[in-house]
Write a protein that holds these residues in place. Structure first.
Motif, PDB file in Angstrom:
ATOM      1  N   GLN A 294      -9.663  45.428 -27.738  1.00 53.33           N
ATOM      2  CA  GLN A 294     -10.034  44.082 -28.174  1.00 53.33           C
ATOM      3  C   GLN A 294     -11.439  44.078 -28.788  1.00 53.33           C
TER       4      GLN A 294
ATOM      5  N   TRP B 106     -11.362  45.634 -32.196  1.00 52.88           N
ATOM      6  CA  TRP B 106     -10.757  44.702 -33.155  1.00 52.88           C
ATOM      7  C   TRP B 106     -11.774  43.647 -33.604  1.00 52.88           C
TER       8      TRP B 106
ATOM      9  N   ALA C  68      -9.204  53.289 -31.437  1.00 49.54           N
ATOM     10  CA  ALA C  68      -8.239  52.237 -31.093  1.00 49.54           C
ATOM     11  C   ALA C  68      -6.817  52.783 -31.045  1.00 49.54           C
TER      12      ALA C  68
ATOM     13  N   CYS D 248      -2.078  47.039 -37.604  1.00 48.86           N
ATOM     14  CA  CYS D 248      -3.228  46.195 -37.962  1.00 48.86           C
ATOM     15  C   CYS D 248      -4.470  47.046 -38.171  1.00 48.86           C
ATOM     16  N   PHE D 249      -4.675  48.040 -37.311  1.00 43.28           N
ATOM     17  CA  PHE D 249      -5.844  48.912 -37.451  1.00 43.28           C
ATOM     18  C   PHE D 249      -5.709  49.817 -38.679  1.00 43.28           C
TER      19      PHE D 249
ATOM     20  N   ASP E 147      -6.613  47.861 -41.707  1.00 42.03           N
ATOM     21  CA  ASP E 147      -8.064  47.687 -41.824  1.00 42.03           C
ATOM     22  C   ASP E 147      -8.730  48.938 -42.380  1.00 42.03           C
TER      23      ASP E 147
END
Length: 199
Positions: free
Chosen positions: A92, A95, A114, A129-130, A133
């Motif tokens: 978290q 993120w 992560a 999601c990572f 990014d």
């Protein structure tokens, strides 16, 4: 607002085997497997924030749905549960920090950490999601296409096969074609080698 009677039959787990999202493309609630699940197993979704501490998850579920979570994660012995909470809190934190990295190398290091933590927690379905990014950082830091940018785009596409949004969502359509599910780790290692993070 909608009523989804089949989705309501899924069991809850803080380490779910599936996830779901409304698809603006199909106009349906879609469920995706995010973990390998034997055919005899019960499919699970999470009804809360899987990255919150166990005590917070339990309290939120009790207040909102009227039950105390007894999933495999919340039933871990106290020390293992404390370690699980620490790993989830770190994910978290990574993120939240993602938009503030000053360069792609720092961002890729954070993504690598992560991804490792997500695997340790059995939450590999949240990797996309990572990866996306990391792809965005490579785009922002490049004047033209680079091996790292291409690799992260493929990693994001591959992770999207298991990701919470699925391949028909806007983010997945924006990345390169052709990556297969098994390529994620080798692509990530290629990028990390490009950035000289691993040898």
């Amino acid at each position: 607002m909608g009523i989804f009677p089949l989705l309501g039959r899924f069991a809850h787990s803080c380490t779910p085997s599936t996830t779901f999202h409304w698809s603006a493309v199909t106009h349906r609630m879609q469920v995706y497997a995010i973990a390998a699940t034997p055919s005899s197993s019960i499919l699970t979704i999470t009804l809360g924030d899987p990255f919150a501490p166990a005590s917070s998850r339990r309290e939120a579920l009790r207040r909102r749905f009227g039950f105390r979570c007894r999933c495999a994660t919340c039933s871990l012995p106290e020390e293992k549960l404390r370690l699980s909470d620490a790993r989830r809190a770190r994910v978290q934190e990574l993120w939240r920090e993602m938009p503030f990295h000053q360069n792609a190398v720092d961002a890729v290091r954070a993504v690598d950490e992560a991804l490792e933590l997500l695997d340790e927690e059995g939450l590999g379905g949240f990797k996309g999601c990572f990866c996306y990014d990391a792809f965005q950082y490579c785009v922002a830091c490049s004047v033209g296409p680079s091996p790292s940018m291409s690799a992260w785009a493929k990693a994001d596409k591959a992770a999207g096969l298991l990701d919470c949004e699925g391949l028909d969502q806007e983010g997945a359509r924006r990345v390169h074609q052709g990556a297969r599910r098994g390529q994620v780790i080798s692509l990530l290692l290629t990028v990390l080698r490009d950035c000289r993070i691993v040898r």
